[in-house]
Design a protein around this motif. Structure first.
Motif, PDB file in Angstrom:
ATOM      1  N   GLU A  64       1.150  -1.235   0.369  1.00  0.00           N
ATOM      2  CA  GLU A  64      -0.060   0.337   0.068  1.00  0.00           C
ATOM      3  C   GLU A  64       0.761   1.322  -0.362  1.00  0.00           C
ATOM      4  O   GLU A  64       0.506   2.717  -0.125  1.00  0.00           O
ATOM      5  N   ARG A  65       1.770   1.667   0.272  1.00  0.00           N
ATOM      6  CA  ARG A  65       3.009   2.670   0.566  1.00  0.00           C
ATOM      7  C   ARG A  65       3.756   2.416  -0.858  1.00  0.00           C
ATOM      8  O   ARG A  65       4.268   1.594  -1.073  1.00  0.00           O
ATOM      9  N   THR A  66       2.883   3.305  -2.009  1.00  0.00           N
ATOM     10  CA  THR A  66       4.189   3.152  -3.198  1.00  0.00           C
ATOM     11  C   THR A  66       4.357   4.528  -2.531  1.00  0.00           C
ATOM     12  O   THR A  66       3.920   5.341  -2.458  1.00  0.00           O
ATOM     13  N   LEU A  67       5.656   4.874  -3.652  1.00  0.00           N
ATOM     14  CA  LEU A  67       6.024   6.252  -4.074  1.00  0.00           C
ATOM     15  C   LEU A  67       5.400   7.039  -5.112  1.00  0.00           C
ATOM     16  O   LEU A  67       4.520   6.336  -6.128  1.00  0.00           O
ATOM     17  N   PRO A  68       5.199   8.064  -5.050  1.00  0.00           N
ATOM     18  CA  PRO A  68       4.258   8.821  -5.676  1.00  0.00           C
ATOM     19  C   PRO A  68       4.991   8.887  -7.053  1.00  0.00           C
ATOM     20  O   PRO A  68       6.962   8.608  -7.221  1.00  0.00           O
ATOM     21  N   LEU A  69       5.126   9.593  -8.220  1.00  0.00           N
ATOM     22  CA  LEU A  69       5.330  10.196  -9.909  1.00  0.00           C
ATOM     23  C   LEU A  69       6.293  10.963  -9.308  1.00  0.00           C
ATOM     24  O   LEU A  69       5.961  11.504  -8.237  1.00  0.00           O
ATOM     25  N   LEU A  70       7.636  10.738  -9.938  1.00  0.00           N
ATOM     26  CA  LEU A  70       8.703  11.356 -10.132  1.00  0.00           C
ATOM     27  C   LEU A  70       7.932  12.835 -10.781  1.00  0.00           C
ATOM     28  O   LEU A  70       7.697  12.965 -11.798  1.00  0.00           O
ATOM     29  N   PRO A  71       8.109  14.667 -10.377  1.00  0.00           N
ATOM     30  CA  PRO A  71       7.500  15.248 -10.729  1.00  0.00           C
ATOM     31  C   PRO A  71       8.077  15.264 -12.381  1.00  0.00           C
ATOM     32  O   PRO A  71       9.110  14.967 -12.231  1.00  0.00           O
ATOM     33  N   ASP A  72       7.852  15.595 -13.539  1.00  0.00           N
ATOM     34  CA  ASP A  72       7.659  15.962 -14.471  1.00  0.00           C
ATOM     35  C   ASP A  72       8.959  17.253 -14.554  1.00  0.00           C
ATOM     36  O   ASP A  72      10.046  16.849 -15.685  1.00  0.00           O
TER      37      ASP A  72
END
Length: 102
Positions: free
Chosen positions: A40-48
């Protein structure tokens, strides 16, 4: 019976008795629950912005002083972006270790 045989027979019975105490289903359920919590602890996407590449803008035929100014300006942008992205990542990492990231 030899004393060595008696000791081996006793140890064998001790080891076999210990195997009966293990609740395999309980251990598997605990492992599955731990895996679900981590999943459930997923990393958020890296900002573009953190993936963007920069070019100096220096063209063939530019005077040397103009080329240096363009290169300096071009280096300031990626350096600021690197500082911003590394700050974001450091904040993310510290929250991850505390368990604050969702």
């Amino acid at each position: 019976m030899k004393p060595k045989s008696i000791v081996m027979a006793l140890w064998t019975s001790v080891f076999c008795a210990a195997c009966g105490l293990t609740d395999v289903d309980r251990v598997r359920a605990a492992g599955a629950a731990a895996g679900e919590v981590l999943a459930e602890r997923t990393l958020p996407l890296l900002p573009d912005d953190c993936r963007r590449l920069s070019r100096s803008g220096v063209r063939e035929g530019d005077r040397l002083d103009v080329a240096v100014l363009k290169a300096d300006a071009a280096l300031n942008r990626p350096n600021a972006r690197t500082a911003r992205c590394s700050g974001w990542y450091d904040q993310l990492k510290s929250g991850w270790h505390r368990g604050d990231v969702q």
